[in-house]
Design a protein around this motif. Structure first.
Motif, mmCIF file in Angstrom:
data_model
loop_
_atom_site.group_PDB
_atom_site.id
_atom_site.type_symbol
_atom_site.label_atom_id
_atom_site.label_comp_id
_atom_site.label_asym_id
_atom_site.label_seq_id
_atom_site.Cartn_x
_atom_site.Cartn_y
_atom_site.Cartn_z
ATOM 1 N N GLY A 1 0.818 -1.222 0.000
ATOM 2 C CA GLY A 1 0.000 0.000 0.000
ATOM 3 C C GLY A 1 0.843 1.260 0.000
ATOM 4 N N GLN A 2 0.189 2.380 0.220
ATOM 5 C CA GLN A 2 0.862 3.681 0.203
ATOM 6 C C GLN A 2 1.168 4.197 1.608
ATOM 7 O OE1 GLN A 2 1.858 5.091 -2.697
ATOM 8 N NE2 GLN A 2 1.029 3.236 -3.677
ATOM 9 N N ILE A 3 0.481 3.656 2.616
ATOM 10 C CA ILE A 3 0.646 4.124 3.989
ATOM 11 C C ILE A 3 1.655 3.245 4.715
ATOM 12 C CG2 ILE A 3 -0.543 4.567 6.171
ATOM 13 C CD1 ILE A 3 -3.117 4.901 4.609
ATOM 14 N N PRO A 4 2.616 3.836 5.417
ATOM 15 C CA PRO A 4 3.587 3.034 6.169
ATOM 16 C C PRO A 4 2.906 2.195 7.254
ATOM 17 C CG PRO A 4 4.330 5.305 5.934
ATOM 18 C CD PRO A 4 2.896 5.278 5.484
ATOM 19 N N ILE A 5 3.441 1.022 7.496
ATOM 20 C CA ILE A 5 2.968 0.175 8.585
ATOM 21 C C ILE A 5 3.927 0.372 9.755
ATOM 22 C CG2 ILE A 5 2.497 -2.191 9.321
ATOM 23 C CD1 ILE A 5 1.986 -2.922 6.418
ATOM 24 N N GLN A 6 3.383 0.872 10.870
ATOM 25 C CA GLN A 6 4.227 1.216 12.002
ATOM 26 C C GLN A 6 3.843 0.403 13.245
ATOM 27 O OE1 GLN A 6 4.980 5.605 12.382
ATOM 28 N NE2 GLN A 6 3.309 5.770 10.899
ATOM 29 N N ASP A 7 4.841 0.101 14.053
ATOM 30 C CA ASP A 7 4.634 -0.599 15.331
ATOM 31 C C ASP A 7 3.728 -1.817 15.134
ATOM 32 O OD1 ASP A 7 6.142 1.438 16.520
ATOM 33 O OD2 ASP A 7 4.351 2.667 16.820
ATOM 34 N N TYR A 8 4.132 -2.680 14.254
ATOM 35 C CA TYR A 8 3.282 -3.807 13.873
ATOM 36 C C TYR A 8 3.662 -5.098 14.589
ATOM 37 C CZ TYR A 8 7.296 -5.004 10.969
ATOM 38 O OH TYR A 8 8.563 -5.315 10.544
ATOM 39 N N LYS A 9 2.719 -6.014 14.575
ATOM 40 C CA LYS A 9 2.937 -7.358 15.103
ATOM 41 C C LYS A 9 2.081 -8.322 14.300
ATOM 42 C CE LYS A 9 1.166 -8.588 19.099
ATOM 43 N NZ LYS A 9 0.974 -8.728 20.570
ATOM 44 N N LEU A 10 2.690 -9.435 13.911
ATOM 45 C CA LEU A 10 1.985 -10.456 13.143
ATOM 46 C C LEU A 10 1.956 -11.747 13.947
ATOM 47 C CD1 LEU A 10 0.715 -11.460 10.416
ATOM 48 C CD2 LEU A 10 3.033 -12.149 9.766
ATOM 49 N N GLN A 11 0.761 -12.329 14.066
ATOM 50 C CA GLN A 11 0.628 -13.592 14.787
ATOM 51 C C GLN A 11 0.020 -14.649 13.875
ATOM 52 O OE1 GLN A 11 -2.121 -14.185 18.267
ATOM 53 N NE2 GLN A 11 -0.196 -14.646 19.327
ATOM 54 N N LEU A 12 0.604 -15.844 13.921
ATOM 55 C CA LEU A 12 0.110 -16.970 13.130
ATOM 56 C C LEU A 12 -0.286 -18.109 14.051
ATOM 57 C CD1 LEU A 12 2.960 -15.839 11.527
ATOM 58 C CD2 LEU A 12 1.859 -17.193 9.755
ATOM 59 N N ASP B 1 -1.865 2.005 12.640
ATOM 60 C CA ASP B 1 -2.967 2.535 11.842
ATOM 61 C C ASP B 1 -3.604 1.520 10.905
ATOM 62 O OD1 ASP B 1 -2.571 5.257 12.800
ATOM 63 O OD2 ASP B 1 -0.742 5.249 11.580
ATOM 64 N N TYR B 2 -3.206 0.248 11.004
ATOM 65 C CA TYR B 2 -3.690 -0.728 10.022
ATOM 66 C C TYR B 2 -3.849 -2.097 10.667
ATOM 67 C CZ TYR B 2 -3.750 -3.642 5.808
ATOM 68 O OH TYR B 2 -4.089 -4.554 4.854
ATOM 69 N N LYS B 3 -4.928 -2.783 10.266
ATOM 70 C CA LYS B 3 -5.173 -4.142 10.741
ATOM 71 C C LYS B 3 -5.614 -5.013 9.562
ATOM 72 C CE LYS B 3 -6.661 -2.814 15.414
ATOM 73 N NZ LYS B 3 -7.749 -2.900 16.416
ATOM 74 N N ALA B 4 -5.240 -6.268 9.609
ATOM 75 C CA ALA B 4 -5.653 -7.206 8.558
ATOM 76 C C ALA B 4 -5.531 -8.627 9.097
ATOM 77 C CB ALA B 4 -4.802 -7.034 7.302
ATOM 78 N N GLU B 5 -6.270 -9.536 8.488
ATOM 79 C CA GLU B 5 -6.175 -10.940 8.880
ATOM 80 C C GLU B 5 -6.543 -11.816 7.696
ATOM 81 O OE1 GLU B 5 -10.275 -12.058 11.068
ATOM 82 O OE2 GLU B 5 -9.020 -10.620 12.173
ATOM 83 N N GLY B 6 -6.134 -13.074 7.762
ATOM 84 C CA GLY B 6 -6.402 -13.985 6.656
ATOM 85 C C GLY B 6 -5.925 -15.384 6.993
ATOM 86 N N GLU B 7 -5.729 -16.180 5.948
ATOM 87 C CA GLU B 7 -5.318 -17.569 6.147
ATOM 88 C C GLU B 7 -4.198 -17.908 5.170
ATOM 89 O OE1 GLU B 7 -8.082 -21.028 7.352
ATOM 90 O OE2 GLU B 7 -7.829 -21.280 5.188
ATOM 91 N N LEU B 8 -3.177 -18.569 5.677
ATOM 92 C CA LEU B 8 -2.023 -18.985 4.886
ATOM 93 C C LEU B 8 -2.077 -20.491 4.686
ATOM 94 C CD1 LEU B 8 0.850 -18.366 3.677
ATOM 95 C CD2 LEU B 8 1.748 -18.820 5.970
ATOM 96 N N ASN B 9 -1.902 -20.943 3.441
ATOM 97 C CA ASN B 9 -1.917 -22.363 3.126
ATOM 98 C C ASN B 9 -0.507 -22.825 2.746
ATOM 99 O OD1 ASN B 9 -4.796 -22.835 3.380
ATOM 100 N ND2 ASN B 9 -5.032 -21.664 1.494
#
Length: 202
Positions: A64-75, A157-165
């Motif tokens: 995207g165009q907006i920076p992703i800041q202070d992020y964390k990804l959980q699987l 400023d951003y959230k998302a979720e999904g599924e990884l195969n």
């Protein structure tokens, strides 16, 4: 990749112009085929590497165009997984390999979860940039064909979720023993338990 012992009981092969020796030589050569181990950053001679683990990394790409800041990804992994680990090295005499210090990728083996939380210096991903996790190793069941992982990304400023195969193709490395029997009714093939495939570095 896993290993399995196979014992073949069969009547003797007629020795016609060395055919039986050729067959046995071919079987012996097949059992000694060298398999490539997953990449290893640092190792020593005699180190035991468990090839049954699948090693991979997660890349977070900001498209995207907006920076992703202070992020964390959980699987959260879902599937017939035997173990989740930070390494495929099995050598307790060399703990720097078996128990790596993690800087961004943290594993909870009991709950089959992975959390990617980079240090502050790497907590910003600008547009078109990406961040790659440290290596993750999981050992699936030999019969497992696919593993799913639900993922959730949270940031300032951003959230998302999904599924990884993750598609899997397990291979069995045979260790074959041939035993000669006298009666055709005694001919059979017996299989041992499927075990981890361990490679010792030379």
């Amino acid at each position: 990749m896993f290993s399995q012992k196979r014992t073949i009981f069969r009547r003797s092969v007629p020795e016609i112009e060395g055919i039986s020796e050729t067959i046995l030589a071919a079987l012996s050569a097949f059992n000694k085929i060298d398999r490539l181990a997953p990449p290893i950053i640092f190792s020593k001679k005699g180190t035991e590497v468990n090839i049954s683990y699948v090693g991979f990394r997660i890349r977070i790409h900001n498209t995207g165009q907006i920076p992703i800041q202070d992020y964390k990804l959980q699987l959260q992994f879902d599937g017939n997984i035997q173990y989740l680990n930070s390494s495929n090295i099995e050598d307790e005499s060399f703990p720097i390999l078996t128990h790596k210090v993690r800087f961004s990728t943290f594993l909870d083996a009991d709950n089959l979860t992975v959390t990617i939380s980079p240090l502050p210096a790497h907590s910003l991903i600008v547009s078109e940039d990406f961040f790659t996790s440290e290596e993750i190793f999981l050992k699936p069941h030999p019969d497992e064909k696919a593993i799913k992982a639900k993922w959730k990304l949270i940031s300032r400023d951003y959230k998302a979720e999904g599924e990884l195969n993750i598609n899997l193709e397990s291979k069995i490395e045979w260790t074959t023993t041939i035993i000669t029997v006298d009666d055709i009714d005694e001919e059979r093939t017996e299989y041992g338990e499927i075990e981890d495939f361990i490679k010792i570095l030379e």
